[in-house]
Design a protein around this motif. Structure first.
Motif, PDB file in Angstrom:
ATOM      1  N   VAL A  38       0.837  -1.199   0.000  1.00 46.77           N
ATOM      2  CA  VAL A  38       0.000   0.000   0.000  1.00 46.77           C
ATOM      3  C   VAL A  38       0.875   1.254   0.000  1.00 46.77           C
ATOM      4  N   ALA A  39       2.127   1.115   0.378  1.00 46.07           N
ATOM      5  CA  ALA A  39       3.052   2.250   0.365  1.00 46.07           C
ATOM      6  C   ALA A  39       3.171   2.858  -1.029  1.00 46.07           C
ATOM      7  N   LEU A  40       3.002   2.036  -2.072  1.00 44.51           N
ATOM      8  CA  LEU A  40       3.080   2.546  -3.440  1.00 44.51           C
ATOM      9  C   LEU A  40       2.020   3.619  -3.682  1.00 44.51           C
ATOM     10  N   LEU A  41       0.845   3.449  -3.113  1.00 45.88           N
ATOM     11  CA  LEU A  41      -0.210   4.448  -3.292  1.00 45.88           C
ATOM     12  C   LEU A  41       0.188   5.791  -2.681  1.00 45.88           C
ATOM     13  N   TRP A  42       0.806   5.750  -1.510  1.00 46.98           N
ATOM     14  CA  TRP A  42       1.274   6.982  -0.865  1.00 46.98           C
ATOM     15  C   TRP A  42       2.423   7.601  -1.655  1.00 46.98           C
ATOM     16  N   GLN A  43       3.272   6.754  -2.222  1.00 50.99           N
ATOM     17  CA  GLN A  43       4.385   7.246  -3.036  1.00 50.99           C
ATOM     18  C   GLN A  43       3.853   7.957  -4.285  1.00 50.99           C
ATOM     19  N   ILE A  44       2.827   7.374  -4.905  1.00 56.07           N
ATOM     20  CA  ILE A  44       2.216   7.991  -6.087  1.00 56.07           C
ATOM     21  C   ILE A  44       1.622   9.345  -5.726  1.00 56.07           C
ATOM     22  N   LEU A  45       0.913   9.409  -4.607  1.00 53.70           N
ATOM     23  CA  LEU A  45       0.325  10.682  -4.175  1.00 53.70           C
ATOM     24  C   LEU A  45       1.402  11.725  -3.880  1.00 53.70           C
ATOM     25  N   ALA A  46       2.459  11.306  -3.200  1.00 51.35           N
ATOM     26  CA  ALA A  46       3.544  12.239  -2.871  1.00 51.35           C
ATOM     27  C   ALA A  46       4.243  12.739  -4.135  1.00 51.35           C
ATOM     28  N   CYS A  47       4.560  11.830  -5.032  1.00 49.59           N
ATOM     29  CA  CYS A  47       5.217  12.203  -6.289  1.00 49.59           C
ATOM     30  C   CYS A  47       4.317  13.133  -7.103  1.00 49.59           C
ATOM     31  N   SER A  48       3.041  12.820  -7.175  1.00 50.11           N
ATOM     32  CA  SER A  48       2.092  13.646  -7.921  1.00 50.11           C
ATOM     33  C   SER A  48       1.975  15.042  -7.317  1.00 50.11           C
TER      34      SER A  48
END
Length: 143
Positions: A38-48
């Motif tokens: 689920v960390a990938l979802l937070w990474q996507i949000l942070a990068c975006s």
């Protein structure tokens, strides 16, 4: 200022959608069958979010010339690549020894950049046209 915040949130939503589609495509091609955290979802949000901060380049009250617009587009695109590839390095998204992966990521960044850029441009153009029509109607009513 409120309009800038609304534009930022709208752009963020477009960027997240583009990144989500790109990530899904990238993972399907290069990492089929992988289980993800689920960390990938937070990474996507942070990068975006950090990518969307690049919109600050466009916050100006004066009219920009063609050359300045082109320069800002290039700077914005380079900034986004820096953020995305920095995130990829930080979060271990890609294998930097695989040139196909790197080229694919560049292409995906370009596609998302163009899609978001033209979506925002089209939306702004449409709003401007609606405001101009409203102004003309108002002026006709005063005559």
């Amino acid at each position: 200022m409120w309009n800038k915040i609304k534009e930022f949130v709208r752009t963020f939503a477009y960027v997240v959608l583009g990144v989500e589609i790109s990530t899904t495509t990238f993972i399907t091609i290069f990492y089929p069958g992988i289980l993800l955290s689920v960390a990938l979802l937070w990474q996507i949000l942070a990068c975006s979010f950090v990518c969307t901060l690049g919109n600050i380049l466009w916050w100006t009250t004066r009219r920009l010339g063609k050359t300045e617009i082109i320069i800002r587009i290039v700077i914005h695109y380079v900034y986004i690549n820096f953020v995305v590839f920095g995130s990829a390095l930080l979060f271990n998204w890609i294998d930097y020894d695989n040139p196909v992966m790197i080229i694919s990521m560049f292409v995906m960044v370009l596609v998302v950049f163009i899609a978001v850029f033209f979506s925002i441009w089209y939306y702004s153009k449409r709003i401007s046209e609606m405001m101009n029509q409203g102004l003309k109607a108002y002026q006709k009513g005063k005559e």
